[in-house]
Design an enzyme around this catalytic site. Structure first.
Site, PDB file in Angstrom:
ATOM      1  N   LEU A   6       0.824  -1.207   0.000  1.00  0.00           N
ATOM      2  CA  LEU A   6       0.000   0.000   0.000  1.00  0.00           C
ATOM      3  C   LEU A   6       0.858   1.256   0.000  1.00  0.00           C
ATOM      4  CD1 LEU A   6      -2.759  -1.006   2.589  1.00  0.00           C
ATOM      5  CD2 LEU A   6      -2.747  -1.332   0.104  1.00  0.00           C
ATOM      6  N   ASP A  33      11.365   3.834   5.081  1.00  0.00           N
ATOM      7  CA  ASP A  33      11.227   2.377   5.131  1.00  0.00           C
ATOM      8  C   ASP A  33      12.553   1.784   5.611  1.00  0.00           C
ATOM      9  OD1 ASP A  33      10.465  -0.367   4.496  1.00  0.00           O
ATOM     10  OD2 ASP A  33       9.016   0.473   3.087  1.00  0.00           O
ATOM     11  N   ASP A  35      13.187   3.780  10.922  1.00  0.00           N
ATOM     12  CA  ASP A  35      12.530   2.885  11.870  1.00  0.00           C
ATOM     13  C   ASP A  35      11.441   3.696  12.557  1.00  0.00           C
ATOM     14  OD1 ASP A  35      11.696   1.332  13.995  1.00  0.00           O
ATOM     15  OD2 ASP A  35      13.714   0.940  14.775  1.00  0.00           O
ATOM     16  N   VAL A  36      10.183   3.370  12.287  1.00  0.00           N
ATOM     17  CA  VAL A  36       9.079   4.185  12.794  1.00  0.00           C
ATOM     18  C   VAL A  36       8.965   4.148  14.306  1.00  0.00           C
ATOM     19  CG1 VAL A  36       7.750   4.017  10.653  1.00  0.00           C
ATOM     20  CG2 VAL A  36       7.372   2.336  12.493  1.00  0.00           C
ATOM     21  N   SER A  41      -7.250  -0.931   9.756  1.00  0.00           N
ATOM     22  CA  SER A  41      -7.703  -2.149   9.087  1.00  0.00           C
ATOM     23  C   SER A  41      -9.125  -2.397   9.547  1.00  0.00           C
ATOM     24  CB  SER A  41      -6.824  -3.341   9.492  1.00  0.00           C
ATOM     25  OG  SER A  41      -7.438  -4.574   9.150  1.00  0.00           O
ATOM     26  N   TYR A 100      -3.075  -7.620  16.594  1.00  0.00           N
ATOM     27  CA  TYR A 100      -3.229  -6.756  15.425  1.00  0.00           C
ATOM     28  C   TYR A 100      -4.491  -5.912  15.530  1.00  0.00           C
ATOM     29  CZ  TYR A 100      -3.450  -5.489  10.447  1.00  0.00           C
ATOM     30  OH  TYR A 100      -3.515  -4.801   9.256  1.00  0.00           O
ATOM     31  N   LYS A 118      -4.700  -1.798  15.616  1.00  0.00           N
ATOM     32  CA  LYS A 118      -5.427  -1.037  14.606  1.00  0.00           C
ATOM     33  C   LYS A 118      -6.626  -0.296  15.209  1.00  0.00           C
ATOM     34  CE  LYS A 118      -2.853  -1.937  11.042  1.00  0.00           C
ATOM     35  NZ  LYS A 118      -2.082  -0.859  10.387  1.00  0.00           N
ATOM     36  N   THR A 177      -2.009  -7.119  -2.071  1.00  0.00           N
ATOM     37  CA  THR A 177      -0.624  -6.660  -2.019  1.00  0.00           C
ATOM     38  C   THR A 177       0.301  -7.816  -2.402  1.00  0.00           C
ATOM     39  OG1 THR A 177      -0.432  -7.278   0.300  1.00  0.00           O
ATOM     40  CG2 THR A 177      -1.180  -5.030  -0.185  1.00  0.00           C
TER      41      THR A 177
END
Length: 256
Positions: free
Chosen positions: A17, A36, A59-60, A149, A162, A166, A197
């Site tokens: 995405l 990224d 690195d987020v 999501s 997860y 989200k 994806t």
């Protein structure tokens, strides 16, 4: 506020995405920073799209790393937009496993760190930089698009980590929009359903057909380009704010 007038930072921009979003906003004339950790893919994408697209290893979950990416975005022009689209980790565990043992706390924590804490880290640092720009005639400085999501609303068995992450992203949306409203910064979240994806394609056509069977219309998986088109529209539409938009073909996850 046209995309061509600003710089867009896209986390997870080397694939899936995020890559679709990078390509879409670059075509619209924006300068782009691909944030990224996938060096080879990101460098190739940046080279393919020209000198207004730059890869910055990011690195987020690391404050200094995100701050560096934002600083690099500022060197390309007026930094007005961030798209948070990273992924890459997740665990599939029930709260209590088959052998009777509790699920892994480490797996839960890592999932929350990447998808929720990482999103917040980008949101706060990017917003602080966008707030320093000059507003347009409507008082607008920019926007941040985050990615949740539909698992945030009806997570499946084994998706508790997860889904929690989200759901946290969804929960931040209206609060962030209110926090940043006086600064002229909008915040909108996209909640995709099952998207085709490259990672999803690895499961094979038979499995993809089973996923598509639960999607009312269109009866197929979503395309990354459809996500990217929505992201671009959100960035350019100044009256979209504080909302989570489902992008799922009316799909609702079943328990399994």
């Amino acid at each position: 506020m046209a995309l061509a007038d600003g710089v867009v930072l896209v986390t997870g921009g080397a694939g899936g995405l995020g890559e679709a979003a990078v390509r879409r906003v670059a075509v619209a004339g924006a300068a782009v920073v691909i944030a990224d950790l996938a060096d080879d893919k990101a460098e190739k994408l940046a080279a393919d799209l020209g000198d207004r697209v730059r890869y910055v290893r990011t690195d987020v979950t690391d404050e200094a790393s995100v701050a560096n990416a934002v600083a690099e975005a500022g060197k390309l022009g007026t930094f007005r937009y961030a798209v948070v689209a990273h992924g890459g980790f997740g665990v599939a565990e029930k709260v209590v496993q088959r052998d009777g043992s509790p699920s892994s706390l480490d797996g839960f924590t890592k999932t929350i760190d990447l998808y929720l804490t990482g999103t917040y880290n980008v949101l706060r640092i990017a917003s602080a930089a966008i707030a320093k720009t000059e507003p347009d005639g409507d008082g607008q400085r920019g926007a941040v698009v985050t990615t949740a999501s539909i698992a945030a609303f009806e997570g499946q068995i084994g998706q508790i980590a997860y889904s929690a992450a989200k759901a946290g992203v969804v929960g931040m949306t209206i609060v962030a929009a209110r926090d940043l409203g006086s600064l002229g910064i909008r915040v909108v979240t996209v909640a995709p359903g099952t998207m085709r994806t490259p990672i999803m394609e690895r499961v094979g056509e038979e499995a993809l057909a089973k996923f598509a069977a639960n999607i009312p219309n269109p009866k197929r998986l979503g395309k990354p380009e459809e996500y990217a088109g929505l992201v671009a529209h959100i960035l350019e539409n100044p009256y979209l704010n504080g909302e989570t938009i489902r992008l799922d073909g009316a799909q609702r996850f079943t328990p399994r």
